[in-house]
Write an enzyme that holds these catalytic residues in place. Sequence first.
Site, PDB file in Angstrom:
ATOM      1  N   SER A  51      37.492  45.668  38.683  1.00  0.00           N
ATOM      2  CA  SER A  51      39.008  45.516  38.981  1.00  0.00           C
ATOM      3  C   SER A  51      39.530  46.290  40.236  1.00  0.00           C
ATOM      4  CB  SER A  51      39.917  45.823  37.856  1.00  0.00           C
ATOM      5  OG  SER A  51      39.655  44.978  36.738  1.00  0.00           O
ATOM      6  N   GLY A 244      39.563  41.635  36.195  1.00  0.00           N
ATOM      7  CA  GLY A 244      39.108  41.294  37.613  1.00  0.00           C
ATOM      8  C   GLY A 244      39.896  41.758  38.757  1.00  0.00           C
ATOM      9  N   GLY A 246      41.927  41.695  42.776  1.00  0.00           N
ATOM     10  CA  GLY A 246      42.764  40.510  43.588  1.00  0.00           C
ATOM     11  C   GLY A 246      43.757  39.938  43.024  1.00  0.00           C
ATOM     12  N   CYS A 272      43.791  41.792  30.985  1.00  0.00           N
ATOM     13  CA  CYS A 272      44.188  42.084  32.558  1.00  0.00           C
ATOM     14  C   CYS A 272      44.185  40.769  33.395  1.00  0.00           C
ATOM     15  CB  CYS A 272      43.158  43.188  33.164  1.00  0.00           C
ATOM     16  SG  CYS A 272      43.895  44.011  34.418  1.00  0.00           S
ATOM     17  N   MET A 273      43.356  40.764  34.209  1.00  0.00           N
ATOM     18  CA  MET A 273      43.302  39.377  34.975  1.00  0.00           C
ATOM     19  C   MET A 273      43.216  38.031  34.097  1.00  0.00           C
ATOM     20  SD  MET A 273      41.074  37.878  38.169  1.00  0.00           S
ATOM     21  CE  MET A 273      42.363  38.167  39.442  1.00  0.00           C
ATOM     22  N   GLN A 276      46.776  37.152  32.989  1.00  0.00           N
ATOM     23  CA  GLN A 276      47.353  36.588  33.998  1.00  0.00           C
ATOM     24  C   GLN A 276      46.753  35.124  34.441  1.00  0.00           C
ATOM     25  OE1 GLN A 276      46.264  39.366  37.170  1.00  0.00           O
ATOM     26  NE2 GLN A 276      47.735  40.975  36.706  1.00  0.00           N
ATOM     27  N   ASN A 312      45.271  48.768  34.559  1.00  0.00           N
ATOM     28  CA  ASN A 312      44.879  48.839  36.111  1.00  0.00           C
ATOM     29  C   ASN A 312      45.131  47.458  36.486  1.00  0.00           C
ATOM     30  OD1 ASN A 312      43.457  48.824  38.139  1.00  0.00           O
ATOM     31  ND2 ASN A 312      41.532  48.558  37.600  1.00  0.00           N
ATOM     32  N   HIS A 354      44.105  47.444  28.791  1.00  0.00           N
ATOM     33  CA  HIS A 354      42.734  47.440  28.593  1.00  0.00           C
ATOM     34  C   HIS A 354      42.475  48.095  26.889  1.00  0.00           C
ATOM     35  CE1 HIS A 354      40.631  46.415  32.132  1.00  0.00           C
ATOM     36  NE2 HIS A 354      41.911  46.636  32.743  1.00  0.00           N
ATOM     37  N   GLU A 356      39.779  48.028  25.155  1.00  0.00           N
ATOM     38  CA  GLU A 356      38.619  48.709  24.999  1.00  0.00           C
ATOM     39  C   GLU A 356      38.719  50.306  25.298  1.00  0.00           C
ATOM     40  OE1 GLU A 356      38.657  48.572  29.487  1.00  0.00           O
ATOM     41  OE2 GLU A 356      39.334  47.235  27.682  1.00  0.00           O
TER      42      GLU A 356
END
Length: 379
Positions: A51, A244, A246, A272-273, A276, A312, A354, A356
Site C-alpha cells: 500500500s 493496495g 494509489g 483499506c483499498m 474503497q 494506512n 487493518h 490483521e
Amino acid sequence: MSIFSFKPALLVLADGTTYQGYSCGATGTTFGEVVFNTGMTGYQEVMTDPSYCGQIVTFTYPELGNTGINPEDDESHQPHIKGVIARNICDRPSNWRSTQSLPDYLKQHNIIAIYGIDTRDLTRRLRISGAMNGAISTETLDPEQLLIQLRTVPSMAGLNLVKEVTTKEVYEWHESTNSEWEFSPKASLADKEKYTVVAIDFGIKRNILRRLASYGCKVIVVPANTPPEEILKYNPDGIFLSNGPGDPSAVAEGIATAKALLEAKKPTFGICMGHQILGLSLGAQTFKLKFGHRGLNQPAGLKQKVEITSQNHGFAVTEESLGADVEITHLNLNDRTVAGLKHKNLPFFSVQYHPEASPGPHDADYLFEQFVKLMRDNK
C-alpha cells in the site's frame, strides 16, 4: 549512529521546502509522495506493505532500526516504499530475532533514506499543507535543480499503482498465523470446514492471508485484472478485496470486477483499498484526504464502542455519496470520515483500517470471524 560516517543527503518538497540531512541507505535520487506514519513500531511491516508503493515515508518515532530486520516480519516479497525519512537510525540493532541492520537492508534493496532532519517540523508542515510530492537525493544537492526534477512527478491523485504490486499469477495460500503468535482463541478453535475465499490482490499483505487461513479459509489469490467469470469458476464461498496503493477511483478494472461479482451475492469483505473499491462498486465516490491516516492508534467506531486500529490510507469514501441501501458501521473518530460500511440487505461489508494488526492492536480481529460467519450462513 554517527552522522560523520555517512554522505550528505537532501530532501526537497514540492512547495520548495528543503531539509539537509545524511544518507543511510542506497545512493541516488528518489521521488514520491511524502507522507508520515505515527507508529512507534513496525517499520519493517510498513516498508514491505504494498500500500506504500509510490510513497516516501516519514517515521515520526525518533529512532528507527533498534530491533533490526528479520525475514518473518515482511508483509510481501520486497519493500515497496520509495524512500525513508527519519530523525535517527540505529545501525547496531538489539533483538533476538534480528538478522540484519536497517541501513544494510535499505542498501540491499536500493532504498534511499535520509536521517538527521527535524521530522517534527516536517510532519507539522505535511499536516498544515497536506501530503505532497518530494525528492531525496545523495547526488543532486542543489535544491533548485532537485525541485526542477521533482515537478515532473505526477500527483498521487488519479494514479493507478495496483498494476505495479498485484500478483502476476494465481496462487493458493495455506499458512496460518504461527501458533506462538496466535492471539485469538476463536481463530485457534476455528471450524475445520474450509471455506474457499478468492482474494483479489490489489496489493495484499501476508498477515491478512494468515488471518484468513487461521479462521479456516482456503485462500486463492488472483491478480487484480482477473475477469469476474474466471473468479466465479472457483465457486468461492466468499470474495475478499485487498488493500493496495494509489487512487482507488483510478482502478477502473477492479471496480468493474467488484461490481460484476456483487451480482453473484457472494459474501464480500474489503480492507483499506478493498473498502474503497467496494464503496465505488456500490455507486459511492472517494476523495483524497489532506494528509491521510497512517499509524497504529487510530480510533474507529460508532455509538458506544471504540476500536483502536491500524490504518494506512490517503483516500476515503465520501459519506454523502453512499446509497440508502448502505449503512455506515464505523467512523474514524479523529475526523469523522467513513471507516466501515455494510450493505443493509446483502452480505457485503468493509473497513478502512487493518484488522490483521500487523503492526497494530488486535481490537478488530473479530471481523475475520464475522466474514466466516457470513460464508457459513450463506452456504
